[in-house]
Design an enzyme around this catalytic site. Structure first.
Site, PDB file in Angstrom:
ATOM      1  N   GLY A 228      -1.136 -13.284 -26.265  1.00 39.21           N
ATOM      2  CA  GLY A 228      -1.968 -14.467 -25.857  1.00 39.21           C
ATOM      3  C   GLY A 228      -1.533 -15.616 -25.552  1.00 39.21           C
ATOM      4  N   GLY A 257      -3.530  -9.336 -19.962  1.00 39.12           N
ATOM      5  CA  GLY A 257      -2.409  -8.409 -20.263  1.00 39.12           C
ATOM      6  C   GLY A 257      -1.982  -7.646 -18.996  1.00 39.12           C
ATOM      7  N   ASP A 258      -2.731  -7.312 -18.123  1.00 40.78           N
ATOM      8  CA  ASP A 258      -2.729  -6.369 -17.027  1.00 40.78           C
ATOM      9  C   ASP A 258      -1.866  -7.094 -15.906  1.00 40.78           C
ATOM     10  OD1 ASP A 258      -4.543  -4.841 -18.265  1.00 40.78           O
ATOM     11  OD2 ASP A 258      -6.267  -5.468 -16.972  1.00 40.78           O
TER      12      ASP A 258
HETATM   13  O1  LIG Z   1     -11.490   0.524 -21.674  1.00 41.72           O
HETATM   14  P1  LIG Z   1     -10.061  -0.105 -21.556  1.00 41.72           P
HETATM   15  O2  LIG Z   1      -9.317   0.719 -20.275  1.00 41.72           O
HETATM   16  O3  LIG Z   1      -9.109  -0.187 -22.470  1.00 41.72           O
HETATM   17  O4  LIG Z   1     -10.366  -1.529 -20.889  1.00 41.72           O
HETATM   18  C1  LIG Z   1     -11.433  -1.809 -19.715  1.00 41.72           C
HETATM   19  C2  LIG Z   1     -10.886  -2.964 -19.363  1.00 41.72           C
HETATM   20  O5  LIG Z   1     -11.482  -4.036 -20.622  1.00 41.72           O
HETATM   21  O6  LIG Z   1      -9.703  -3.485 -19.148  1.00 41.72           O
HETATM   22  C3  LIG Z   1      -9.678  -4.307 -17.858  1.00 41.72           C
HETATM   23  C4  LIG Z   1      -8.817  -5.647 -18.583  1.00 41.72           C
HETATM   24  O7  LIG Z   1      -7.639  -5.485 -18.944  1.00 41.72           O
HETATM   25  C5  LIG Z   1     -10.983  -4.648 -17.460  1.00 41.72           C
HETATM   26  O8  LIG Z   1     -10.745  -4.601 -16.047  1.00 41.72           O
HETATM   27  C6  LIG Z   1     -11.730  -3.498 -17.866  1.00 41.72           C
HETATM   28  O9  LIG Z   1     -13.246  -3.723 -18.226  1.00 41.72           O
END
Ligand SMILES: O=P(O)(O)OC[C@@]1(O)O[C@H](CO)[C@@H](O)[C@@H]1O
Length: 313
Positions: A228, A257-258
């Site tokens: 973070g 994070g992505d």
């Molecule tokens: O259910 P997961 O796949 O862990 O998380 C999904 C999600 O929160 O991840 C992304 C942000 O990292 C968003 O685009 C999406 O809504």
């Protein structure tokens, strides 16, 4: 070329409040937006925006309204036809930059649909430098799904198989670490803590390093641990490095994070050393947090200024 797989995409709805969220109250919202989301799609959008060829593989019904948002993103996507529709996840952001996120489980995939996603990923991965497997698994998909994808890709492409990064959590991450030998994992502090049965929420880079060392390089090639506002930690067989982002105005932390993972992979695809890969990861994460909703950063959005990298080991 870089390929991402999003097993559980999401139409990300973000509602922006003018005041802090009051649980149990009726509150007027200031604005709303929708993004084609899901972790692998977010990674792909940031990579494509940097001009790097990228393909996003995802399960998607032919008549799914999600496709309108996906086409709007301009992303090169490989859609694997399935029956269920993409979930809608909700994020609520307030003026202080606090994000509240409500995620649905997603539509169930059948056994045949799961096999079709694996096969499509194997085909898409031909000639790729990186394959990024990202996000939670929808109902019906076994915890070892990413292990199966990694095995199928490596069996099909042998010495030409792409490097494989995994960004997931809980049992799916545990299975990958136990049996998948990924080249990179990207947990945050809490996900890393859950993996080893420790409370790492809010941990500093040195504490996270002590834990990550138990996994790297024995079980995974490298770990990029996002912390973070405290930055990120990179651990590989050659050492460990930490970096802290410059101060930014946080708008929405969704997808930060992505974007960090996208920055790291972009740096690696460009042949950058560990310092610069980590710096790019931190810059991309900070840029994403300064943008609304799940908007993916472009190179123009990256914060300037120096980002010192500290060698920890
Ligand atoms: O259910 P997961 O796949 O862990 O998380 C999904 C999600 O929160 O991840 C992304 C942000 O990292 C968003 O685009 C999406 O809504």
């Amino acid at each position: 070329m870089i390929v991402t797989l999003t097993a559980n995409p999401s139409l990300d709805r973000t509602v922006t409040l003018a005041a802090p969220l009051q649980v149990g109250d009726v509150q007027a919202a200031r604005s709303a937006r929708e993004d084609a989301g899901g972790k692998g799609i977010n990674v792909a959008r940031a990579i494509a925006a940097a001009g790097e060829p990228c393909v996003a593989v995802l399960p998607l019904a032919i008549d799914d309204p999600f496709d309108t948002a996906l086409r709007g993103s301009g992303l090169d996507a490989h859609r694997v036809p399935v029956a269920g529709h993409v979930r809608a996840n909700l994020a609520i952001t307030d003026p202080a930059g606090i994000t509240t996120k409500l995620n649905l489980p997603g539509a169930r995939l059948s056994t045949d649909e799961i096999s079709a996603v694996v096969d499509a990923t194997v085909v898409a991965a031909a000639g790729a430098t990186w394959l990024v497997l990202a996000g939670s698994l929808p109902p019906g998909v076994p915890d070892d799904f990413y292990v199966r994808v990694i095995g199928a890709v490596r069996a099909a492409h042998g010495a030409h198989a792409p490097l494989i990064a995994v960004d997931t959590s809980g049992p799916a991450l545990a299975a990958v670490v136990a049996h998948g030998r990924p080249d990179l994992i990207k947990p945050n502090d809490e996900e890393l803590g859950e993996l080893v049965g420790a409370d790492l929420a809010g941990a500093d880079a040195r504490t996270a390093l002590d834990v990550a060392r138990a996994l790297v390089p024995g079980r995974v090639g490298a770990a990029l641990v996002t912390l973070g506002a405290r930055g990120a930690l990179l651990v590989d067989a050659d050492g460990a490095w930490a970096a802290v982002p410059p101060p930014i105005r946080v708008v929405s932390t969704v997808g930060a994070g992505d974007s960090s993972l996208a920055g790291y992979v972009l740096g690696d695809a460009r042949g950058e050393d560990a310092d610069e890969r980590l710096r790019l990861a931190v810059r991309y994460g900070a840029a994403a947090a300064s943008l609304p909703g799940t908007q993916a950063p472009t190179p123009r959005d990256l914060p300037g200024g120096d980002i010192p990298v500290t060698r920890l080991a």
